[in-house]
Design an enzyme around this catalytic site. Structure first.
Site, PDB file in Angstrom:
ATOM      1  CD  GLU A 148      37.124  51.759  24.099  1.00 27.15           C
ATOM      2  OE1 GLU A 148      37.628  50.749  24.579  1.00 27.15           O
ATOM      3  OE2 GLU A 148      37.117  52.865  24.672  1.00 27.15           O
ATOM      4  CG  ASN A 185      43.616  48.009  27.986  1.00 26.27           C
ATOM      5  OD1 ASN A 185      44.524  48.178  28.802  1.00 26.27           O
ATOM      6  ND2 ASN A 185      42.525  48.756  27.974  1.00 26.27           N
ATOM      7  CD1 TRP A 186      47.178  42.363  29.049  1.00 26.04           C
ATOM      8  CD2 TRP A 186      49.088  42.477  30.216  1.00 26.04           C
ATOM      9  NE1 TRP A 186      48.068  41.487  28.466  1.00 26.04           N
ATOM     10  CE2 TRP A 186      49.254  41.533  29.168  1.00 26.04           C
ATOM     11  CE3 TRP A 186      50.157  42.722  31.071  1.00 26.04           C
ATOM     12  CZ2 TRP A 186      50.442  40.845  28.965  1.00 26.04           C
ATOM     13  CZ3 TRP A 186      51.346  42.026  30.873  1.00 26.04           C
ATOM     14  CH2 TRP A 186      51.480  41.094  29.829  1.00 26.04           C
ATOM     15  CE  LYS A 187      39.916  47.126  29.765  1.00 27.58           C
ATOM     16  NZ  LYS A 187      38.435  47.070  29.761  1.00 27.58           N
ATOM     17  N   GLY A 242      33.699  44.351  28.587  1.00 20.84           N
ATOM     18  CA  GLY A 242      33.650  43.606  29.832  1.00 20.84           C
ATOM     19  C   GLY A 242      32.282  43.046  30.174  1.00 20.84           C
ATOM     20  CB  SER A 254      33.043  41.206  24.704  1.00 20.39           C
ATOM     21  OG  SER A 254      32.704  41.813  25.935  1.00 20.39           O
ATOM     22  CG  HIS A 272      39.847  52.440  27.375  1.00 19.62           C
ATOM     23  ND1 HIS A 272      38.842  52.131  28.270  1.00 19.62           N
ATOM     24  CD2 HIS A 272      40.126  51.289  26.720  1.00 19.62           C
ATOM     25  CE1 HIS A 272      38.542  50.848  28.171  1.00 19.62           C
ATOM     26  NE2 HIS A 272      39.309  50.314  27.233  1.00 19.62           N
ATOM     27  N   GLY A 293      40.471  43.126  25.688  1.00 27.38           N
ATOM     28  CA  GLY A 293      40.505  43.328  27.127  1.00 27.38           C
ATOM     29  C   GLY A 293      40.728  42.036  27.879  1.00 27.38           C
ATOM     30  N   GLY A 294      39.662  41.495  28.475  1.00 29.83           N
ATOM     31  CA  GLY A 294      39.784  40.327  29.343  1.00 29.83           C
ATOM     32  C   GLY A 294      40.471  39.135  28.715  1.00 29.83           C
ATOM     33  CD  GLU A 341      37.880  50.221  31.398  1.00 31.51           C
ATOM     34  OE1 GLU A 341      37.324  49.126  31.203  1.00 31.51           O
ATOM     35  OE2 GLU A 341      39.110  50.345  31.567  1.00 31.51           O
TER      36      GLU A 341
END
Length: 271
Positions: free
Chosen positions: A183, A13-15, A189, A227, A110, A248-249, A112
């Site tokens: 998640e 997920n590049w957000k 994050g 993470s 998600h 994610g990151g 967010e």
């Protein structure tokens, strides 16, 4: 435990990253080079489902680049509109528009979107309905906050998030089009990760909860997100009820993302 462990999913997920079209192209090319041009990567569509979720702005550009390279990497939408078709919905992208562009999978729910955009059960139900009506597959995200976990409510919260939307789509849709992504919000994050034992325990509870709706739902893939990194991917992949990762990151570095994917691919082969 599922009756037969499904082929795992690893989704990056590049957000709202990277910043420029050139950076998007470079990251995509790095993935292509890692998978196709490096025989040592041992990656392919036979051992796992590999996908990335770029921004809407770059979705089709990344899709075209991957298709031209004959890469096994699929493209996932980060979200979808609650409204169907076309019309006066400024800023939205409907499930039909995604499907007409060849996008077949979307994230929904998600954390967010839940926290920053106040998306609750009503909105999520409408998004699920719109997505399945257009024939999309769905990665439905669930997870508890730190305060909910510390209060001993983690399992209750995630199972309630499923219960709130379960009857919005058919049992057949759950069987054929739904993937769950657990998640824990406190691990997204933050660098914190649920221990493999904690993650496995929650995944087992989710699977048991799904089975209560219908025995066939024991086989719904359940991914872990929070993470995920190369140094914890193997231990997560070894868990019986974890069927992949929503990354994610670490997905913004092609080398790290591929190492995570390899952990799940190798575990699948070993199993």
């Amino acid at each position: 435990m599922p009756s037969s462990k499904p082929k795992p999913w690893v989704i990056g997920n590049w957000k709202m990253n990277p910043e420029t079209p050139m950076a998007q192209q470079q990251l995509t090319q790095q993935l292509i080079d890692q998978i196709i041009h490096d025989p040592a990567s041992d990656m392919g569509a036979t051992t796992l489902n590999l996908a990335v979720a770029p921004t809407f702005l770059h979705l089709l550009m990344v899709q075209q680049q991957l298709q031209q390279a004959k890469s096994p990497v699929q493209v996932v939408a980060q979200d979808v509109s609650r409204f169907a078709g076309t019309g006066a919905y400024t800023g939205d992208v409907s499930a039909q528009l995604l499907a007409s562009a060849g996008i077949t999978i979307t994230l929904i729910g998600h954390s967010e979107r839940r926290s920053l955009y106040a998306e609750g059960a009503v909105v999520l139900r409408e998004k699920l309905q719109a997505a399945v009506k257009a024939g999309l597959d769905i990665v439905f995200c669930i997870g508890e906050t730190l305060s909910e976990r510390e209060a001993g409510q983690a399992e209750q919260v995630v199972l309630q998030q499923i219960a709130e939307v379960f009857d919005s789509v058919s049992l057949q849709d759950w069987q054929q089009h739904l993937i769950i992504a657990y998640e824990p919000v406190w691990a997204i994050g933050t660098g914190k990760t649920a221990s493999p034992d904690d993650a496995e325990s929650m995944h087992a509870a989710i699977r048991t909860g799904l089975k209560k709706y219908h025995p066939s739902l024991v086989d719904v893939p359940i991914l872990y997100g929070g993470s995920v990194k190369p140094d914890n991917a193997a231990s997560l992949a070894a868990c019986a009820n974890i069927n992949g990762a929503l990354v994610g990151g670490a997905s913004l570095d092609a080398g790290s993302f591929i190492k995570i994917a390899q952990a799940f691919s190798h575990n699948c082969k070993a199993g």
